[in-house]
Design an enzyme around this catalytic site. Structure first.
Site, short mmCIF file in Angstrom:
data_model
loop_
_atom_site.label_atom_id
_atom_site.label_comp_id
_atom_site.label_asym_id
_atom_site.label_seq_id
_atom_site.Cartn_x
_atom_site.Cartn_y
_atom_site.Cartn_z
N ALA A 66 122.23 17.63 37.48
CA ALA A 66 122.15 18.46 39.02
C ALA A 66 120.74 17.51 39.18
CB ALA A 66 122.14 19.46 38.69
N GLY A 111 124.36 17.32 33.42
CA GLY A 111 125.59 16.65 33.98
C GLY A 111 125.54 15.57 33.71
N GLU A 114 127.22 15.40 31.13
CA GLU A 114 128.84 16.29 30.94
C GLU A 114 130.07 15.45 31.43
OE1 GLU A 114 126.89 19.84 32.70
OE2 GLU A 114 127.38 21.25 30.96
N GLU A 134 119.88 21.50 29.27
CA GLU A 134 119.69 22.58 30.23
C GLU A 134 119.43 24.06 30.19
OE1 GLU A 134 122.73 20.87 29.79
OE2 GLU A 134 123.81 20.51 31.32
N1 COA Z 1 117.13 15.26 39.52
C1 COA Z 1 116.10 15.08 41.18
N2 COA Z 1 115.37 14.19 40.72
C2 COA Z 1 115.36 13.36 39.91
C3 COA Z 1 116.17 13.87 38.42
C4 COA Z 1 117.13 14.59 38.78
N3 COA Z 1 117.94 15.58 37.45
N4 COA Z 1 115.98 12.85 37.24
C5 COA Z 1 114.73 12.05 37.55
N5 COA Z 1 114.74 12.57 39.24
C6 COA Z 1 113.84 11.42 39.22
C7 COA Z 1 112.42 11.38 39.40
O1 COA Z 1 111.77 12.82 39.77
C8 COA Z 1 111.72 10.66 39.81
O2 COA Z 1 111.63 10.55 41.51
P1 COA Z 1 109.81 10.22 42.29
O3 COA Z 1 109.43 9.12 41.80
O4 COA Z 1 110.19 10.84 43.51
O5 COA Z 1 109.06 11.82 41.20
C9 COA Z 1 112.62 9.53 39.74
O6 COA Z 1 113.52 9.77 40.22
C10 COA Z 1 112.41 9.37 38.39
O7 COA Z 1 112.55 9.82 37.28
P2 COA Z 1 111.33 9.89 36.07
O8 COA Z 1 110.93 11.24 35.82
O9 COA Z 1 109.34 9.67 37.21
O10 COA Z 1 110.94 8.83 35.48
P3 COA Z 1 111.67 9.07 33.90
O11 COA Z 1 112.23 7.56 33.76
O12 COA Z 1 109.90 8.95 33.29
O13 COA Z 1 112.11 9.51 33.39
C11 COA Z 1 114.48 11.04 33.33
C12 COA Z 1 113.64 10.18 34.14
C13 COA Z 1 115.94 11.76 33.79
C14 COA Z 1 113.99 11.43 31.99
C15 COA Z 1 112.94 12.37 34.25
O14 COA Z 1 113.00 12.57 35.45
C16 COA Z 1 113.94 14.15 33.92
O15 COA Z 1 114.12 14.54 33.15
N6 COA Z 1 114.97 14.71 35.14
C17 COA Z 1 115.33 15.69 34.37
C18 COA Z 1 116.54 15.69 34.20
C19 COA Z 1 117.19 16.77 33.37
O16 COA Z 1 116.86 17.76 32.98
N7 COA Z 1 118.86 17.10 34.19
C20 COA Z 1 119.51 18.56 34.14
C21 COA Z 1 119.34 18.93 35.03
S1 COA Z 1 120.33 20.13 34.60
#
Ligand code: COA
Length: 260
Positions: A66, A111, A114, A134
């Site tokens: 999400a 997601g 999922e 999550e």
């Molecule tokens: N929603 C919105 N933005 C997201 C996102 C999400 N689920 N996952 C990543 N992004 C964004 C980051 O905020 C970042 O944007 P910014 O440059 O404006 O800060 C960009 O994508 C790149 O992510 P970043 O965290 O810098 O890259 P990374 O390689 O260090 O890490 C992830 C990538 C996906 C591991 C990490 O961003 C993360 O843990 N995201 C959350 C995933 C999550 O918990 N999903 C479940 C949701 S229910």
């Protein structure tokens, strides 16, 4: 309404859908959910389309779940609407009348995993990481993850993954049966296309019925499952394609199936 958040490319009878929000790791906001929903419903009624491949834009992510930046702006009711919509969307993907291959080309969290679980076949690149994370956000998988993950990898492994929210790499995903195959990222789409081409050689009605029998039969006891299989088989008997398959065998040529 479109910001090109969903791209669709047709290669013969195969449609490649690309989640196209690489700036947020292809996370789902409402717009992407609605576009994917619309596209899946359109593909359902496209007999010329045999297989759907879903992939994320860019080299880093399949889908980071999400959109948490959007989520923070939502009221509780809107969050419920989001979860309701994404759960139904993934269910409609699971029950699409043609195979869906998830090309997991990088991060697939929440997601994202999922969505892959709602597909029929998962092929991941070596840089993929998957997980239902999550609970780390004090919520639970809400788009089918608590149900589809244990059905795929067993309840013990699913509980471990959901309770810890830990991520697994491609090798481990393969080892626990979360994905069917792994490969280098630069050949991922080729591998998915190879699989899709094999499917395209088969009878369309047979595939639709086989998917139906597996999906519905697995959710019930064996006797009922066998009855579902029997009925699904009966659907194939009066088809032109069945006769074409036998004729092609007799004439030592490749069959040409029409989905009739
Ligand atoms: N929603 C919105 N933005 C997201 C996102 C999400 N689920 N996952 C990543 N992004 C964004 C980051 O905020 C970042 O944007 P910014 O440059 O404006 O800060 C960009 O994508 C790149 O992510 P970043 O965290 O810098 O890259 P990374 O390689 O260090 O890490 C992830 C990538 C996906 C591991 C990490 O961003 C993360 O843990 N995201 C959350 C995933 C999550 O918990 N999903 C479940 C949701 S229910």
């Amino acid at each position: 309404m479109s910001d090109n958040v969903l791209l669709a490319e047709e290669r013969g009878s195969v449609v490649i859908l690309t989640l196209n929000r690489p700036e947020v790791m292809n996370a789902f906001n409402f717009i992407l959910l609605h576009e994917l929903k619309e596209k899946i419903e359109e593909l359902r009624f496209r007999p010329d389309v045999r297989v759907v491949i879903i992939i994320g834009a860019g080299q880093k992510a399949f889908c980071a779940g999400a959109d948490l930046k959007e989520r923070i702006t939502l009221s509780d009711v809107q969050v419920k609407e989001f979860i309701f919509t994404i759960r139904n969307l993934f269910t409609s993907i699971e029950y699409l009348n043609k195979p869906v291959i998830a090309a997991v080309n990088g991060v697939a969290l929440g997601g994202g995993t999922e969505l892959a679980l709602a597909g029929d076949i998962r092929i991941a690149s070596l840089n993929a990481t998957m997980g239902l994370t999550e609970t780390r956000l004090a919520i639970i998988p809400g788009a089918g993850g608590t149900q589809r993950l244990p059905r795929l990898v067993g309840r013990g492994k699913a509980k471990e993954l959901i309770f810890t929210g830990k991520r697994v790499g491609a090798e481990e995903a393969l080892q626990i049966g979360l994905v069917n195959q792994i490969c280098e990222q630069d050949v991922l789409l080729d591998k998915c296309m190879e699989m899709a081409q094999l499917i395209c050689e088969t009878g369309p009605i047979a595939i639709e019925q086989a998917k139906y029998a597996i999906n519905f039969g697995l959710e019930t006891d064996l006797t009922t499952g066998l009855a579902i299989e029997s009925n699904a088989y009966w659907v194939t008997i009066p088809t032109e394609d069945r006769l074409e398959g036998i004729a092609a065998f007799r004439e030592k040529r490749k069959p040409v199936y029409k989905g009739k």
